[in-house]
Design a protein around this motif. Structure first.
Motif, PDB file in Angstrom:
ATOM      1  N   SER A 272     -74.781 -15.748  89.176  1.00 30.39           N
ATOM      2  CA  SER A 272     -73.531 -16.099  88.496  1.00 30.39           C
ATOM      3  C   SER A 272     -72.420 -15.063  88.629  1.00 30.39           C
ATOM      4  N   GLY A 273     -72.689 -13.926  89.271  1.00 28.18           N
ATOM      5  CA  GLY A 273     -71.649 -12.908  89.432  1.00 28.18           C
ATOM      6  C   GLY A 273     -72.077 -11.564  88.888  1.00 28.18           C
ATOM      7  N   SER A 274     -72.490 -11.540  87.623  1.00 27.07           N
ATOM      8  CA  SER A 274     -72.968 -10.284  87.036  1.00 27.07           C
ATOM      9  C   SER A 274     -74.465 -10.156  87.299  1.00 27.07           C
ATOM     10  N   THR A 283     -69.772 -19.207  86.445  1.00 31.79           N
ATOM     11  CA  THR A 283     -69.582 -19.209  87.887  1.00 31.79           C
ATOM     12  C   THR A 283     -70.932 -19.243  88.602  1.00 31.79           C
ATOM     13  N   TRP A 284     -71.805 -20.098  88.130  1.00 33.80           N
ATOM     14  CA  TRP A 284     -73.148 -20.160  88.721  1.00 33.80           C
ATOM     15  C   TRP A 284     -73.105 -20.822  90.087  1.00 33.80           C
ATOM     16  N   LYS A 285     -73.833 -20.245  91.020  1.00 35.94           N
ATOM     17  CA  LYS A 285     -73.896 -20.810  92.373  1.00 35.94           C
ATOM     18  C   LYS A 285     -74.703 -22.106  92.351  1.00 35.94           C
ATOM     19  N   ASN A 307     -81.099 -12.137  92.222  1.00 35.50           N
ATOM     20  CA  ASN A 307     -81.215 -11.506  90.905  1.00 35.50           C
ATOM     21  C   ASN A 307     -81.302 -12.478  89.731  1.00 35.50           C
ATOM     22  N   VAL A 308     -82.148 -12.096  88.789  1.00 38.65           N
ATOM     23  CA  VAL A 308     -82.197 -12.754  87.487  1.00 38.65           C
ATOM     24  C   VAL A 308     -81.889 -11.705  86.415  1.00 38.65           C
ATOM     25  N   GLY A 309     -81.092 -12.065  85.437  1.00 36.25           N
ATOM     26  CA  GLY A 309     -80.809 -11.184  84.303  1.00 36.25           C
ATOM     27  C   GLY A 309     -81.426 -11.772  83.046  1.00 36.25           C
ATOM     28  N   PRO A 310     -82.619 -11.328  82.689  1.00 39.52           N
ATOM     29  CA  PRO A 310     -83.292 -11.897  81.513  1.00 39.52           C
ATOM     30  C   PRO A 310     -82.495 -11.648  80.228  1.00 39.52           C
TER      31      PRO A 310
END
Ligand code: H57
Length: 436
Positions: A272-274, A283-285, A307-310
């Motif tokens: 999503s960017g971050s 802004t998810w792909k 990447n995943v941001g839990p």
């Protein structure tokens, strides 16, 4: 020119062997998890909003990942087709997810009450995934880390005197000691570690680079403690032939990946960017964009670290789970075009609307149909007399080939692929071409 000096005595052949699994596996999971999951508005929030340690303290006090279950994470990564994972043991904020002897700023002293990295390593290994550690060279919490103008904290347009004042008593030499101690812990206490991902250098006036980290010695130590380990290129050791194992194009567009062809490289990308969990980011792909990143990486001989941001509760966000499941569906049917694959030999051109990968072991080409030909007819330029068999990868159904063009339009050396008019129920279908 350049890149003449060497740090170790490893040969090119030995390096190739050390990196063989990595070059084969192609697809990994990046995990950015830390206190920044609580503000949930970017992992750089402390720096971006010029927060003081006191202001940031609330996230340490409230950190309570009651749903953390790395076995679940490992299953989700594996199901998506990923073969390795790299987790932030410490990001720029300085908070450690592991039980370090050298700081109190660690997960064991939060409501989590335990070493989250130890559980991570065990869970991912149990699923057969390789394990990597991200370690931030930058540290916005350590009292000896000097504040610089490139990434100012607390002061913005400070004068020389302001910076001198804020850095009074700060000593990078002491920070280096801390850095070495922590990297030694990480590469000693958790068994075999497959990758170390240092982040990052910004050398030059007011910046930080190899002298600030003592990168040469740091790399030597890493290789001594973990002889098989694979190291990224962010230690600022470009002057050394063996100062890095792979390049790390970060968040670059698919069109830019071709320029890395022939090198060892891994592009890291976000959903999503971050990198850290960002609740309100919209802004998810799309599934197609994610597949494009994976396929384009392999088509240019590189890896994708996605990447995943839990969340602060220790789970993957539902949007990440949906995206991983989608990738897993495609990989279930098509992973043969990814694992062990690289760019195609020069003779084989990808027709418009397609991307090619190639497995040198099996001598097979994989034609990824990003645009499905409405007629079902697709010209393969210069492929005549080179093909033994063609089929869809997802169901092993035969695809015909013909050397006869519709109205004598076909060039002598070309072939036509006789695809079904109806596109198979697959976002990006793949044709497996076995060469003679
Ligand atoms: O951990 C993720 C990713 C893997 N790397 C980190 C991110 O948090 C940093 C990404 N952004 C790099 C960056 C941000 C601001 C500027 C660089 C030299 C001069 C100015 C820049 C560097 Fe800074």
């Amino acid at each position: 020119a350049g890149a003449q000096k060497k740090i170790t005595d490893e040969t090119e052949a030995q390096k190739k062997e050390r990196m063989a699994w990595w070059a084969h596996d192609r697809f990994g999971m990046f995990i950015h998890w830390g206190l920044y999951a609580l503000p949930a508005r970017h992992e750089w929030v402390k720096q971006r909003e010029r927060m003081t340690d006191e202001q940031y303290q609330v996230y340490f006090d409230e950190f309570n990942p009651d749903l953390y279950n790395p076995k679940q994470w490992a299953k989700q990564a594996k199901k998506a087709g990923m073969k390795y994972a790299v987790i932030t043991t410490k990001h720029h904020e300085g908070f450690c997810l592991f039980d370090s002897e050298f700081t109190d700023y660690k997960s064991t002293n939060t409501k989590a009450g335990r070493d989250l990295i130890a559980e991570f390593v065990e869970a991912f290994r149990a699923e057969g995934l390789k394990v990597g550690f991200y370690y931030s060279l930058i540290d916005w919490h350590h009292p000896d880390f000097t504040i610089d103008r490139i990434h100012p904290q607390r002061i913005d347009e400070g004068s020389e005197a302001d910076y001198d004042a804020v850095n009074k008593g700060r000593d990078m030499k002491k920070y280096r000691k801390y850095l070495f101690n922590q990297v030694r812990e990480l590469l000693t206490n958790y068994g075999k570690i497959d990758i170390i991902w240092f982040d990052f250098s910004y050398p030059g006036k007011n910046g930080k680079g190899k002298d600030d980290w003592n990168s040469v010695e740091l790399l030597k130590m890493a290789r001594e403690l973990q002889p098989g380990i694979i190291v990224d290129n962010r230690l600022d050791l470009n002057d050394y032939a063996d100062g890095a194992d792979f390049e790390t194009p970060e968040q670059v567009k698919t069109e830019e990946l071709a320029k890395y062809k022939g090198k060892m490289w891994e592009t890291c990308q976000t959903f999503s960017g971050s990198w850290g969990y960002y609740r309100d980011e919209n802004t998810w792909k799309s599934q197609r964009q994610l597949l494009d990143l994976l396929i384009t990486s392999v088509a240019n001989g590189g890896n994708l670290l996605l990447n995943v941001g839990p969340t602060g509760r220790g789970e993957f966000d539902y949007r990440a789970i949906n995206a991983l499941d989608g990738l897993g569906g495609w990989m279930h049917a098509n992973s043969r075009s990814v694992y062990g694959c690289t760019f195609a030999p020069e003779d084989y051109k990808a027709p418009t609307g397609t991307k090619l990968t190639y497995n040198p072991e099996t001598n097979r080409l994989y034609l990824h149909l990003f645009e499905y030909p409405s007629s079902g007819r697709l010209v393969l330029p210069g492929y005549k007399n080179k093909i033994r068999y063609t089929q869809f990868l997802h169901d092993n159904s035969e695809i015909g080939i013909s050397a006869e063009g519709p109205s004598g339009t076909l060039k002598n050396e070309d072939l036509i692929l006789l695809l079904p008019e109806q596109k198979p129920g697959m976002e990006i279908p793949v044709v497996e071409i076995t060469l003679k």
